[in-house]
Each structure stands twice: as C-alpha cells, then as structure tokens.
Motif scaffolding. Structure first.
Motif, PDB file in Angstrom:
ATOM      1  N   GLN A   1      40.318  57.686  75.875  1.00 22.37           N
ATOM      2  CA  GLN A   1      40.894  56.737  74.931  1.00 22.37           C
ATOM      3  C   GLN A   1      39.802  55.852  74.341  1.00 22.37           C
ATOM      4  N   HIS A   2      38.909  55.368  75.175  1.00 21.24           N
ATOM      5  CA  HIS A   2      37.820  54.509  74.714  1.00 21.24           C
ATOM      6  C   HIS A   2      36.904  55.275  73.760  1.00 21.24           C
ATOM      7  N   MET A   3      36.608  56.527  74.089  1.00 24.52           N
ATOM      8  CA  MET A   3      35.754  57.342  73.244  1.00 24.52           C
ATOM      9  C   MET A   3      36.408  57.604  71.889  1.00 24.52           C
ATOM     10  N   ALA A   4      37.674  57.994  71.885  1.00 22.51           N
ATOM     11  CA  ALA A   4      38.375  58.282  70.636  1.00 22.51           C
ATOM     12  C   ALA A   4      38.485  57.032  69.763  1.00 22.51           C
ATOM     13  N   SER A   5      38.752  55.916  70.390  1.00 26.22           N
ATOM     14  CA  SER A   5      38.837  54.662  69.650  1.00 26.22           C
ATOM     15  C   SER A   5      37.480  54.281  69.066  1.00 26.22           C
ATOM     16  N   GLY A   6      36.430  54.512  69.811  1.00 23.89           N
ATOM     17  CA  GLY A   6      35.084  54.236  69.305  1.00 23.89           C
ATOM     18  C   GLY A   6      34.725  55.113  68.125  1.00 23.89           C
ATOM     19  N   ILE A   7      35.090  56.385  68.191  1.00 23.24           N
ATOM     20  CA  ILE A   7      34.833  57.300  67.073  1.00 23.24           C
ATOM     21  C   ILE A   7      35.646  56.874  65.856  1.00 23.24           C
ATOM     22  N   ARG A   8      36.899  56.479  66.073  1.00 23.87           N
ATOM     23  CA  ARG A   8      37.734  55.989  64.973  1.00 23.87           C
ATOM     24  C   ARG A   8      37.091  54.757  64.339  1.00 23.87           C
ATOM     25  N   HIS A   9      36.578  53.871  65.158  1.00 19.40           N
ATOM     26  CA  HIS A   9      35.932  52.666  64.650  1.00 19.40           C
ATOM     27  C   HIS A   9      34.671  53.021  63.858  1.00 19.40           C
TER      28      HIS A   9
ATOM     29  N   ARG B   1      46.719  56.625  56.513  1.00 13.20           N
ATOM     30  CA  ARG B   1      45.588  57.258  57.211  1.00 13.20           C
ATOM     31  C   ARG B   1      45.164  56.433  58.424  1.00 13.20           C
ATOM     32  N   ASN B   2      45.192  55.120  58.298  1.00 10.60           N
ATOM     33  CA  ASN B   2      44.818  54.241  59.398  1.00 10.60           C
ATOM     34  C   ASN B   2      45.800  54.387  60.552  1.00 10.60           C
TER      35      ASN B   2
ATOM     36  N   GLN C   1      47.227  56.668  65.918  1.00 11.10           N
ATOM     37  CA  GLN C   1      48.082  57.525  66.751  1.00 11.10           C
ATOM     38  C   GLN C   1      47.304  58.713  67.300  1.00 11.10           C
ATOM     39  N   ALA C   2      46.362  59.203  66.516  1.00  7.27           N
ATOM     40  CA  ALA C   2      45.557  60.346  66.955  1.00  7.27           C
ATOM     41  C   ALA C   2      44.686  59.997  68.162  1.00  7.27           C
TER      42      ALA C   2
ATOM     43  N   VAL D   1      45.406  61.772  75.684  1.00  6.69           N
ATOM     44  CA  VAL D   1      46.347  62.424  76.603  1.00  6.69           C
ATOM     45  C   VAL D   1      46.048  63.924  76.700  1.00  6.69           C
ATOM     46  N   VAL D   2      45.844  64.566  75.561  1.00  2.71           N
ATOM     47  CA  VAL D   2      45.575  66.011  75.555  1.00  2.71           C
ATOM     48  C   VAL D   2      44.233  66.320  76.226  1.00  2.71           C
TER      49      VAL D   2
END
Length: 115
Positions: free
Chosen positions: A67-75, A88-89, A94-95, A101-102
């Motif tokens: 979750q932290h990694m995905a959020s960092g990439i989103r940021h 898109r945001n 949500q992604a 989870v996946v």
C-alpha cells in the motif's frame, strides 16, 4: 484523503513495528540460544512454519508495504502534473488499494505454494 492517511499510517506502522522487531531480534540473538528460541517461538510453530501471530504480522507488514509503495508511486505520478482530473484521481486512489490487496495475496500464495 483516504490514500494520504493510509500512506502515513502504513509508513509509520512499518517503521515502528519493523524497528521494534529488529531490536527484539537482535537483543534475543545477543542474549543466547534460549532467548532467540523464545523470540522465534512467538511467530513460528515447532516445525518452523508460521503460527497465527506470524501470519498476521507477516501479511499485515506485506499489505502495508504494498500500500505504501503504490501510494508513493501514485504521488510520484501526481508530482509530474498528471492525474489531477477528478475521475482519474479517484481511480488512481482506488487502484492503490486494489493493487496492495492483489499484490499481497499473490506474494503470500507464492510463499505458501512453495512449501
């Protein structure tokens, strides 16, 4: 907003839990075989597999990591100026949750299937 809060919580949680586990592991290893066996016994069964505490802690830390990694990439993507449109945001936010989870499920299925 939820992604921002989750990013802070997962980062702080991983740092706190990770630091505490590292210190406890090092202290038990330095204290001798009996102390190390007691520490390892908190998370493992007699045959070396994980017990319920080991699984909860392991899966929780893995979910926090993804979750932290995905959020960092989103940021990082948002820092480029992309993805600020409302739809898109929201989709990106949500992604991050779906990915974490996946990815956690795939990681732990790989670990368990390897046995």
């Amino acid at each position: 907003m939820a992604v921002s809060i989750a990013h802070r919580v997962t980062g702080t949680g991983m740092a706190t839990v990770g630091a505490l586990l590292l210190v406890a592991w090092l202290a038990s290893a330095a204290a001798g075989e009996e102390a190390y066996a007691a520490f390892a016994g908190l998370f493992t069964t007699e045959d070396g597999g994980l017990n319920i505490v080991g699984y909860v802690l392991g899966i929780g830390l893995t979910l926090s990591f993804f979750q932290h990694m995905a959020s960092g990439i989103r940021h990082l993507v948002l820092d480029t100026g992309a993805g600020y449109e409302l739809k898109r945001n929201k989709l990106g936010a949500q992604a991050t949750f779906a990915f974490s989870v996946v990815a956690t499920a795939a990681f732990w299925l790989y670990l368990v299937a390897g046995k």
